[in-house]
Design a protein around this motif. Structure first.
Motif, PDB file in Angstrom:
ATOM      1  N   LEU A   8       4.774   4.071  -9.663  1.00  0.00           N
ATOM      2  CA  LEU A   8       4.840   5.295 -10.441  1.00  0.00           C
ATOM      3  C   LEU A   8       3.716   6.252 -10.069  1.00  0.00           C
ATOM      4  CD1 LEU A   8       6.320   6.760 -12.679  1.00  0.00           C
ATOM      5  CD2 LEU A   8       4.894   5.564 -14.338  1.00  0.00           C
ATOM      6  N   PHE A   9       2.512   5.715  -9.825  1.00  0.00           N
ATOM      7  CA  PHE A   9       1.369   6.517  -9.392  1.00  0.00           C
ATOM      8  C   PHE A   9       0.621   5.725  -8.333  1.00  0.00           C
ATOM      9  CE2 PHE A   9       0.301   4.098 -13.145  1.00  0.00           C
ATOM     10  CZ  PHE A   9      -0.870   3.458 -12.803  1.00  0.00           C
ATOM     11  N   LEU A  25       0.805  -1.209   0.000  1.00  0.00           N
ATOM     12  CA  LEU A  25       0.000   0.000   0.000  1.00  0.00           C
ATOM     13  C   LEU A  25       0.845   1.268   0.000  1.00  0.00           C
ATOM     14  CD1 LEU A  25      -2.759  -1.029   2.539  1.00  0.00           C
ATOM     15  CD2 LEU A  25      -2.916  -0.985   0.059  1.00  0.00           C
ATOM     16  N   LYS A  26       2.115   1.141   0.314  1.00  0.00           N
ATOM     17  CA  LYS A  26       2.994   2.314   0.313  1.00  0.00           C
ATOM     18  C   LYS A  26       3.202   2.772  -1.127  1.00  0.00           C
ATOM     19  CE  LYS A  26       5.529   1.184   4.480  1.00  0.00           C
ATOM     20  NZ  LYS A  26       6.845   0.870   5.043  1.00  0.00           N
TER      21      LYS A  26
END
Length: 89
Positions: A68-69, A62-63
């Motif tokens: 990239l996005f 989840l980090k």
């Protein structure tokens, strides 16, 4: 009631036997609630859709540092609660 304290405190009948005007239910107990996920190797998040597992994630997934996005709207806070003397359930 001859039960462990952690079971008695969630039993509604206990508060009837207590016969206290100040504490009528567990909602009258003062306390703090901390919610969230523990970042340990055994904890995971599973996303199911129509009785099928779509994805399995670990907390580190989840980090947003490794992508990239951002894939999910998340807020990550590292907390170390200051534990004082008291009862923790």
């Amino acid at each position: 009631m001859k039960q462990p304290l952690e079971e008695v405190i969630i039993d509604p009948y206990f508060y009837y036997l207590l016969k206290s005007k100040a504490i009528l239910s567990d909602e009258d107990l003062a306390g703090n609630c901390i919610e969230g996920l523990l970042n340990t190797p055994k904890n995971q998040i599973e996303i199911w859709y129509r009785n099928r597992k779509v994805q399995k994630l670990k907390c580190n997934d989840l980090k947003e540092e490794l992508v990239l996005f951002p894939l999910y709207n998340t807020t990550i806070q590292k907390m170390k609660p200051c534990l004082e003397k008291g009862l923790y359930v």
